[in-house]
Design an enzyme around this catalytic site. Structure first.
Site, mmCIF file in Angstrom:
data_model
loop_
_atom_site.group_PDB
_atom_site.id
_atom_site.type_symbol
_atom_site.label_atom_id
_atom_site.label_comp_id
_atom_site.label_asym_id
_atom_site.label_seq_id
_atom_site.Cartn_x
_atom_site.Cartn_y
_atom_site.Cartn_z
ATOM 1 N N CYS A 1 0.821 -1.212 0.000
ATOM 2 C CA CYS A 1 0.000 0.000 0.000
ATOM 3 C C CYS A 1 0.856 1.263 0.000
ATOM 4 O O CYS A 1 1.849 1.336 0.714
ATOM 5 C CB CYS A 1 -0.850 -0.053 1.255
ATOM 6 N N ILE A 2 0.430 2.255 -0.765
ATOM 7 C CA ILE A 2 1.117 3.543 -0.726
ATOM 8 C C ILE A 2 0.119 4.689 -0.480
ATOM 9 O O ILE A 2 0.410 5.842 -0.770
ATOM 10 C CB ILE A 2 1.934 3.778 -2.024
#
Ligand code: NDP
Ligand SMILES: Nc1nc2c(ncn2[C@@H]2O[C@H](COP(=O)(O)O)[C@@H](O)[C@H]2O)c(=O)[nH]1
Length: 325
Positions: A174-175
């Site tokens: 995830c970013i």
């Protein structure tokens, strides 16, 4: 509000009341069924596919099939039903997903579990989908997410969700935190506590699990089920392409909001990575069960819910005193 994450917490042991860890019961009733452990592989395309879903269902583990090959979902449900296995699928919230629910109804198909899988689950569009599914398929157990606040849990439950999924941005691929500045990344465990206190129905802790002890901590702070991506990806049975680099074998793991999943670079909030290839997933799940049994014995109990009562201390960066590798 007290803010902490998995590595900041250690649980305090109680006197053991069992003669063997094998006496400790890790099973959990979630919706209409009882499962061996409170763990579910993430509904991501590099984590679960039809074959793995069948393996998990036939061995009494919970699974949620992903929604990224929408045209295969009805055939999947029919196949599972033919084998007398429970069915658990994901949906989105676009118009074609309302049509998909209609086609299930028209064909008299009632999935045992349906998960509404959206990055930002606290929205009227998700509320509308919850109401639609509950009206059309009232016998399906409906999970909705993802959320990260007490207000969101209350609103989705009020709309009819049977369980909510908590976690905005703590995932390994995830970013979201970097791209938007939002989310529960860095305080996921505290968010679970916050949401669990508001919840009147089960919650799923989703994302950020890095060790088996984190599963225990999720239960301690109110989760009924724990969704895991990276730690359950990369196995022999896991989908995802295999790569060999410098004599070592890797399997890919990519975010559902990555350009690899989307096929284009638009609203990207996920990345792709290569994970060292692991052995059979059943071995990993067995180890998770054994570690949970140990946890229950340290809690001084005999079942999962005894974990809920243990004391905890906040120990900043404790991972560096007990890393696995
Ligand atoms: N748990 C997490 O932290 C996260 C998980 N994901 C995963 O990525 C996958 C794709 O998710 P998602 O993009 O929601 O699915 P979809 O591509 O199905 O988008 C959902 C719909 O909601 C609209 N939308 C409006 N605002 C938002 C918002 N802030 N976030 C997301 N959608 C919004 C989208 O329109 P439009 O695209 O035009 O904006 C679209 O119509 C899912 O599997 C999800 O679980 C993604 C990010 C975070
Ligand atoms: N922000 C994003 N989150 C994503 C994406 N794809 C999946 N996910 C979430 O991560 C968990 C798995 O987390 P892990 O730490 O166990 O690997 C998964 O269940 C989703 O909720 C994404 O592209 N962006």
């Amino acid at each position: 509000m007290q803010v902490f994450d998995y590595e900041d917490i250690q649980l305090v042991p109680n006197k053991c009341i069992v003669d063997s860890r094998s006496e400790c019961d890790t099973s959990i009733k979630f919706g209409p069924k009882t499962f061996k452990i409170p763990v579910v592989p993430a509904n991501m395309q590099t984590v679960i596919d039809e074959n793995l879903a069948e393996l998990l269902a036939s061995n009494n583990y919970f699974y949620v099939m992903h929604r990224f090959e929408p045209e295969k979902r009805i055939e999947f449900i029919r196949d599972m039903e033919e084998k007398n296995l429970y069915t658990s699928i994901s949906v989105g919230i676009k118009q074609e997903e309302f049509d998909f629910i209609d086609s299930l109804v028209a064909q008299k198909i009632v999935p045992d579990y349906i998960t509404i899988d959206i990055a930002h689950g606290h929205s009227d569009r998700v509320v509308n989908m919850i109401k639609y599914i509950k009206e059309k398929l009232p016998d399906s157990f409906l999970i909705a997410g993802n959320v990260g606040t007490a207000e969101a849990v209350r609103e989705l439950e009020h709309a009819g969700a049977d369980a909510t999924k908590v976690g905005i941005g703590p995932g390994k691929a995830c970013i979201t935190k970097l791209k938007t500045g939002f989310g529960t990344g860095g305080w996921q465990l505290a968010a679970i506590r916050l949401c669990a206190k508001a919840a009147t129905k089960p919650i799923i802790a989703d994302g950020g699990i890095r060790t088996d002890g984190d599963i225990t901590k999720s239960i301690r702070f109110g989760a009924d089920m724990v969704m895991i991506g990276s730690m359950l990806a990369g196995h022999e049975e896991s989908p995802g392409s295999v790569y060999v680099q410098n004599g070592k074998t890797y399997k890919e793991y990519f975010g559902s909001a990555s350009e690899y999943q989307k096929g284009e670079y638009r609203n990207v909030e996920g990345k792709r990575m290569l994970l060292p290839a692991k052995g059979p997933i059943m071995e990993t799940l067995k180890e998770m069960q054994q570690d949970l049994q140990s946890s229950i014995s340290y809690a001084g109990g005999k079942d999962l819910m005894s974990l809920r009562k243990v004391d905890y201390v906040i120990v900043k960066n404790s991972i560096y005193n007990g890393d696995l590798h």
